[in-house]
Structures are given as structure tokens and as C-alpha cells.
Design a protein around this motif. Structure first.
Motif, PDB file in Angstrom:
ATOM      1  N   LEU A 426     -29.155 -16.218  24.937  1.00  4.88           N
ATOM      2  CA  LEU A 426     -29.947 -16.595  26.094  1.00  4.88           C
ATOM      3  C   LEU A 426     -31.429 -16.592  25.760  1.00  4.88           C
ATOM      4  N   ASN A 427     -31.863 -15.608  25.001  1.00  6.68           N
ATOM      5  CA  ASN A 427     -33.273 -15.490  24.664  1.00  6.68           C
ATOM      6  C   ASN A 427     -33.739 -16.632  23.769  1.00  6.68           C
ATOM      7  N   THR A 428     -32.834 -17.215  23.003  1.00  9.31           N
ATOM      8  CA  THR A 428     -33.203 -18.263  22.055  1.00  9.31           C
ATOM      9  C   THR A 428     -33.986 -19.382  22.710  1.00  9.31           C
ATOM     10  N   LEU A 429     -33.557 -19.803  23.872  1.00  8.54           N
ATOM     11  CA  LEU A 429     -34.212 -20.925  24.530  1.00  8.54           C
ATOM     12  C   LEU A 429     -34.800 -20.567  25.893  1.00  8.54           C
ATOM     13  N   ALA A 448     -22.833 -21.221  33.106  1.00  7.65           N
ATOM     14  CA  ALA A 448     -21.900 -20.643  32.141  1.00  7.65           C
ATOM     15  C   ALA A 448     -22.045 -21.245  30.748  1.00  7.65           C
ATOM     16  N   ASP A 449     -22.393 -22.526  30.650  1.00  2.25           N
ATOM     17  CA  ASP A 449     -22.459 -23.183  29.354  1.00  2.25           C
ATOM     18  C   ASP A 449     -23.544 -22.634  28.452  1.00  2.25           C
ATOM     19  N   PHE A 450     -24.589 -22.036  29.026  1.00  2.00           N
ATOM     20  CA  PHE A 450     -25.632 -21.550  28.125  1.00  2.00           C
ATOM     21  C   PHE A 450     -25.953 -20.065  28.257  1.00  2.00           C
ATOM     22  N   ILE A 451     -25.314 -19.354  29.193  1.00  2.00           N
ATOM     23  CA  ILE A 451     -25.498 -17.899  29.196  1.00  2.00           C
ATOM     24  C   ILE A 451     -24.447 -17.223  28.324  1.00  2.00           C
ATOM     25  N   ALA A 452     -23.470 -18.041  27.855  1.00  2.29           N
ATOM     26  CA  ALA A 452     -22.401 -17.524  26.982  1.00  2.29           C
ATOM     27  C   ALA A 452     -21.740 -16.316  27.653  1.00  2.29           C
ATOM     28  N   ASP A 453     -21.554 -15.233  26.893  1.00  5.26           N
ATOM     29  CA  ASP A 453     -20.892 -14.044  27.444  1.00  5.26           C
ATOM     30  C   ASP A 453     -21.888 -12.923  27.726  1.00  5.26           C
ATOM     31  N   GLU A 454     -23.155 -13.275  27.844  1.00  5.78           N
ATOM     32  CA  GLU A 454     -24.188 -12.246  27.901  1.00  5.78           C
ATOM     33  C   GLU A 454     -24.386 -11.626  29.286  1.00  5.78           C
ATOM     34  N   PHE A 455     -23.621 -12.076  30.267  1.00  7.15           N
ATOM     35  CA  PHE A 455     -23.576 -11.388  31.555  1.00  7.15           C
ATOM     36  C   PHE A 455     -22.254 -10.635  31.734  1.00  7.15           C
ATOM     37  N   GLU A 456     -21.508 -10.492  30.639  1.00  8.84           N
ATOM     38  CA  GLU A 456     -20.224  -9.805  30.688  1.00  8.84           C
ATOM     39  C   GLU A 456     -20.263  -8.433  30.033  1.00  8.84           C
ATOM     40  N   THR A 457     -21.425  -7.989  29.585  1.00  9.96           N
ATOM     41  CA  THR A 457     -21.559  -6.659  29.004  1.00  9.96           C
ATOM     42  C   THR A 457     -21.518  -5.606  30.107  1.00  9.96           C
ATOM     43  N   ASP A 458     -21.290  -4.364  29.728  1.00 10.92           N
ATOM     44  CA  ASP A 458     -21.304  -3.274  30.708  1.00 10.92           C
ATOM     45  C   ASP A 458     -22.663  -3.185  31.399  1.00 10.92           C
ATOM     46  N   GLY A 459     -23.738  -3.386  30.627  1.00  6.55           N
ATOM     47  CA  GLY A 459     -25.075  -3.299  31.195  1.00  6.55           C
ATOM     48  C   GLY A 459     -25.318  -4.367  32.251  1.00  6.55           C
ATOM     49  N   ALA A 460     -24.911  -5.607  31.947  1.00 11.37           N
ATOM     50  CA  ALA A 460     -25.101  -6.697  32.907  1.00 11.37           C
ATOM     51  C   ALA A 460     -24.256  -6.491  34.152  1.00 11.37           C
TER      52      ALA A 460
END
Length: 560
Positions: A426-429, A448-460
Motif C-alpha cells: 500500500l505504501n508503494t504508491l 481490494a485490488d490495491f490494498i492486497a491483504d494489508e487490512f487483514e493483519t491483527d493490527g488492522a
């Protein structure tokens, strides 16, 4: 990485062409009775969404066209119907031009309703206005199904008029009521929807005396405009603006811009020989001009000013007409004074800079990261555009209200996405982009196409729970604070307190910080920045950053 960037580019293109108690869960055999509700116009039947344990009624008509013609008229209350209205499918959005061509309808106006599958009554009501620059978008942008239970509210999402059909200031059309003559037809629709809520929301377990008006992007700017609009007095009791800011348009200047935009159609149709003649003609208060405008197809009107890109100078709307919006705009001392929540991402301009013609072609092919010069240029506009946009959405808006607005203002800045170690893709762009709050509420996300799985962590996930906890408390009582949540202090001009929402991979990171930065501070940083040469810097100021909702401090450097 190249495939990921291609998916990001495709997604950007698509998006921008936007008190605990025990309750009874209704048994399956009770659903048929529960799904049929009696409203002022008759009976309607909805759906049970068993996956999310919510009830929904979709495409419910809240206003009709007067005498069969909605175009540039005030919406009217709906007629009664004899048979049960089928509210099991989403209705078409209002007519608009998409990447696939013309979609939607220029017909009656509708909304969607979602509530928890319980028998609880007098729930708070959360009324949502979608984004899309007031030119595109639809009620299904955020559905409510995945968080109505979390915030324990009745969720209402509205379709309303868009583009040149939702806003039009031309004099030839000003032969109706004072409200119609304002040209602010979208606001008339929103007011009609709120009237419908007042008359009908009790049938869905909602409390008409506890309505929160919420909007994202253009919808957020519409929410801010309703705070100063006399026609919205008493129609809502709290307000939330996601990435909204305070932007209004001058009526006379807007007429010039609209006339220029429509002039090409006049020439194409052979009504006038030149664009200059067409503009002069369109500015006249003549019946033949009105007849011509009413005769234009929705498709031709929907395509006008489609390159606005959050520029009021391209598609001006929210006119200071003196009736729907006061002539003095936000300088007024008369407000629909309700508790207010302002929320922004910290990298608000990243989506728009990636979509801009100067950079867009290089996102998909990866050059924006592989070419050092281009990469520095993109980093420059993303950084400073994001900083100015962040202030415009939140702290600067609060400063404009300070001393005149009596209700509490709560400000939050979401920075999740800015830490490359936590969210590398996500930070890349994009970083904490325009709309970053949405994946904290809705699954699957529109992004969903560009956040990938980065909202699926325990922290998110913990950040999502905290965010929804604040919303639940705010819509219930106008104060986001509740047991188990970090304190969210009211904003004051002296301290400029904002709630920073972030997370690492394991936990949420929520704290109060001070955001005392001024637009002049950001301009000073831009002038001192040596990452790109002065010639390139001026080019980016004048072609990428110019004329946006937030860019007045930049435009002022060039006398614009």
C-alpha cells in the motif's frame, strides 16, 4: 510487482470515473413478517442477509419527478402504491457516464436501508452520501451490511442527481420556486431523502430524532454545505464528513463555466455557428435556451465536465445562491449546529496524483518507480498535495468554524498505510489514501485490488474495531468516547488536537496528537524542497496540483 501495479492502475481508473443490551435475534420462521414493513406510501418487502445477520430494503423510492419531469425541478413526495413494493434488489443509480458508457436512469430517486437482524427499536440512523465529485457514484458504494451490527444503527444510503443534472446555475432555468432557482438540485434531493427518513424510518426501528448525516469526498462536502443551509434545519442531529472539506462556488462564475461546457453541443447541433455565439446565447434568460437545455439527452449532459478531477473551476457546484446556500457561504453566523466529526487520510492526494494524466500512464508500466526523476516528481506532489488536502478536510475547516460553531468538533487523521514496514504494498504508491476509512468498515473493500491483504493483519482488524467503536458511540449520543476506547478529545483552536488512527501488524496505535500545521507552513516547505528543480516544480504546481479543492495556497502564488 508489475502485475500488482497494473491491478492498482485498473482499480484507480475504475474508482475515479466516486449501550450494550440483550436483544432478540429473529428466528427464520419470523422473517417473512419482519421483511414486510409499512411506510407512508404502502408496504415494502426486503431481504434477510443471513451472512451478515442484517435486514435490508433496497431501491426504495423517496421522491418522484413532478409531473413526470425531474430534470431541474424540486423532487416531490412519492405516491402511494397498492401492491407490496419489491425492495429486494438494488435500484439503478442516477444517470452518469462510466468507463462502460452511460449507466443509470434519470427517473425517480431511491435509497437503501440496512439494519441489524434484531427486534431493537429507536436505533440511531446513519444516512450516507456517496462520493464521486457529485458527478458519479451510487448508494451501493458503501452498503452497510458488514458494519450495521457493529455500530448498532439503521444505515441509509442515498442515490441523488449528479453532474449537470444535479447542479445547473444557468439563468434560463430559473423560473421555478426559489429553491429550484438555486441550481442546487442535488441538495434538494438530499433534503427530500432526510424528510423521507423523518416520516418513515421508525418502520425500520430507527429513531427519527437521532439522525447522523454522513458523507465521503463529494458527499462529505455536501454534508459541510448542509451545515449552513436553511433548508436542512432540524433534518439531522449529528454530522460526519470523510475527506470532505468546505468548498462552494460563485453563481455568476459558474454560469460562465457551464455555458462554455455546453457551447460545443450548441454548435454541434447547428443552433449557433461559433462557440463564442453559443456561450453568449446560453447565458441569456430566454425560453428558447431553456427549451434547448430540456431537449438535450441525459447522455450528452452526463458527459459534460467529466475531466474535473476535484477541480471546482471545471465542474462548479454548491452555489452561494442566497436561498439554499447563503451568499456569505461559510462566513455565516447561522449554522445547523450539531456535533461534527471530520476524518481524513494523511495521504489524501495519492489517488488523484496517480490518476493524473501526467503520471497515470507511468503507473501501470512501473516507470513511476523505475525512473528516478519521475519517482521524485510523484513523491513531491503526493507529499505536499496530501498535506494540504489533509488540512483542507479537517483542521482548516475547523479553523473556519472556530468562534461561530458551538457544537463539539472531533477530528481524526488516519495514517495507516504510511509505514512501509507495516504496509509495504500500500505504501508503494498510495499510503493512507483518499477513502482509507472504507476498508475499516466494509468487506470486501472497493479498494481490494490495491490494498492486497494489508487490512487483514491483527493490527488492522483491531484498528477497524476501534474505529467502529467510535462511530457507534458518536451516532448514539454525539460523543465518540466509550468504555474501552482511547480518549478522543474535542478539537480546540489553541491545542488543535486530532486523533491519530494507525496500527502495526499486531495492534492498533491510537493517540491524540497536535496538528498545528498551517497551509503557509506547507508552502514554505515546498519552496525549500530541493528534490526537484525549480522549473519542474512550477510545472507540477500549475498542471497537477493546480485548481484542486485544497490548492488555493498554491494557486495564489501564481495569481489564480
Amino acid at each position: 510487482m508489475k502485475n500488482y501495479l497494473l491491478k492498482i492502475f485498473a482499480a484507480v481508473m475504475l474508482l475515479l470515473c466516486s449501550a450494550s443490551m440483550s436483544v432478540k435475534v429473529l428466528a427464520e420462521e419470523e422473517q417473512n413478517d419482519v421483511l414486510i414493513r409499512n411506510i407512508a406510501s404502502g408496504q415494502i418487502k426486503g431481504n434477510l442477509d443471513s451472512e451478515h445477520n442484517v435486514l435490508e430494503w433496497l431501491g426504495v423510492q423517496y421522491a418522484k419527478a413532478p409531473e413526470g419531469e425531474l430534470r431541474w425541478k424540486a423532487p416531490q413526495p412519492v405516491d402511494s402504491f397498492e401492491s407490496v413494493f419489491d425492495a429486494t434488489k438494488a435500484a439503478e443509480p442516477f444517470v452518469q457516464l462510466s468507463r462502460e458508457g452511460l449507466v443509470g436512469t434519470e427517473g425517480d430517486l431511491n435509497l437503501d436501508i440496512v439494519r441489524p437482524n434484531t427486534d431493537e427499536e429507536n436505533l440511531p440512523v446513519y444516512v450516507f452520501l456517496h462520493g464521486g465529485n457529485n458527478q458519479t457514484g451510487h448508494a451501493q458504494e458503501i452498503k452497510g451490511n458488514t458494519f450495521a451490527n457493529d455500530i448498532n444503527a439503521v444505515y441509509v444510503s442515498i442515490n441523488y442527481r449528479l453532474g449537470a443534472l444535479g447542479f445547473n446555475p444557468l439563468a434560463a432555468l430559473k423560473h421555478g420556486t426559489d429553491e429550484e432557482n438555486s441550481g442546487n438540485f442535488t441538495l434538494l434531493d438530499i433534503a427530500a431523502a432526510l424528510d423521507w427518513v423523518q416520516d418513515n424510518i421508525a418502520a425500520f426501528g430507527g429513531n427519527k430524532d437521532n439522525v447522523t448525516l454522513v458523507g465521503f469526498s463529494a458527499g462529505g462536502r455536501d454534508v459541510m454545505a448542509t451545515l449552513i443551509s436553511p433548508i436542512f434545519a432540524g433534518k439531522f442531529h449529528r454530522a460526519i464528513s470523510y475527506s470532505g472539506g468546505m468548498t462552494l462556488a460563485d453563481e455568476v462564475e459558474s454560469q460562465q463555466i457551464f455555458a462554455k461546457a455546453i457551447a460545443s453541443l450548441v454548435v454541434e447541433d447547428g443552433v449557433k455557428a461559433t462557440e463564442e455565439e453559443a456561450i453568449e446565447w446560453l447565458l441569456q434568460d430566454e425560453q428558447e435556451v431553456a427549451d434547448y437545455l430540456y431537449g438535450l439527452s441525459a447522455e450528452r449532459l452526463a458527459g459534460l465536465m467529466g475531466n474535473a478531477g476535484i477541480r471546482m473551476s471545471v465542474f462548479p457546484h454548491l452555489y452561494k445562491d442566497g436561498v439554499v446556500i447563503p451568499k456569505e457561504g461559510f462566513e455565516t453566523d447561522k449554522f445547523n449546529d450539531v456535533p461534527l466529526m471530520l476524518i481524513t487520510g494523511t495521504n489524501e492526494f495519492s489517488l488523484f496524483s496517480a490518476f493524473d494524466a501526467y503520471f497515470g500512464k507511468h503507473v501501470g508500466d512501473g516507470m513511476i518507480f523505475n525512473d528516478e526523476k519521475l519517482s521524485k516528481e510523484f513523491a513531491y506532489v503526493r507529499k505536499y498535495g496530501g498535506a494540504l488536502y489533509r488540512l483542507s478536510n479537517t483542521v482548516d475547516s475547523a479553523r473556519m468554524l472556530d468562534g461561530k460553531y458551538q457544537s463539539p468538533i472531533y477530528i481524526s487523521e488516519i495514517s495507516y498505510g504510511d509505514n512501509v514496514e507495516v504496509t509495504p504494498k500500500l505504501n508503494t504508491l498510495l499510503g493512507s489514501f483518499h477513502g482509507v476509512f472504507e476498508p475499516l468498515l466494509q468487506t470486501p473493500s472497493n479498494y481490494a485490488d490495491f490494498i492486497a491483504d494489508e487490512f487483514e493483519t491483527d493490527g488492522a482488524k483491531k484498528l477497524s474495531e476501534t474505529f467502529k467503536g467510535y462511530l457507534k458511540a458518536f451516532v448514539a449520543n454525539g460523543n465518540p468516547n466509550a468504555d474501552g476506547l482511547p480518549e478522543w478529545q474535542q478539537w480546540t483552536a489553541a491545542e488543535s488536537q486530532v486523533l491519530q488512527l494507525d496500527a502495526d501488524k499486531d495492534k492498533s496505535l491510537v493517540e491524540m496528537i497536535a496538528d498545528k500545521e498551517m497551509p503557509a507552513d506547507i508552502i514554505e516547505q515546498m519552496l525549500a524542497d530541493t528534490s526537484i528543480d525549480e522549473e519542474t516544480k512550477e510545472m507540477l504546481h500549475k498542471s497537477v496540483l493546480n485548481g484542486r479543492w485544497f490548492s488555493q495556497p498554491i494557486d495564489a502564488m501564481y495569481g489564480e
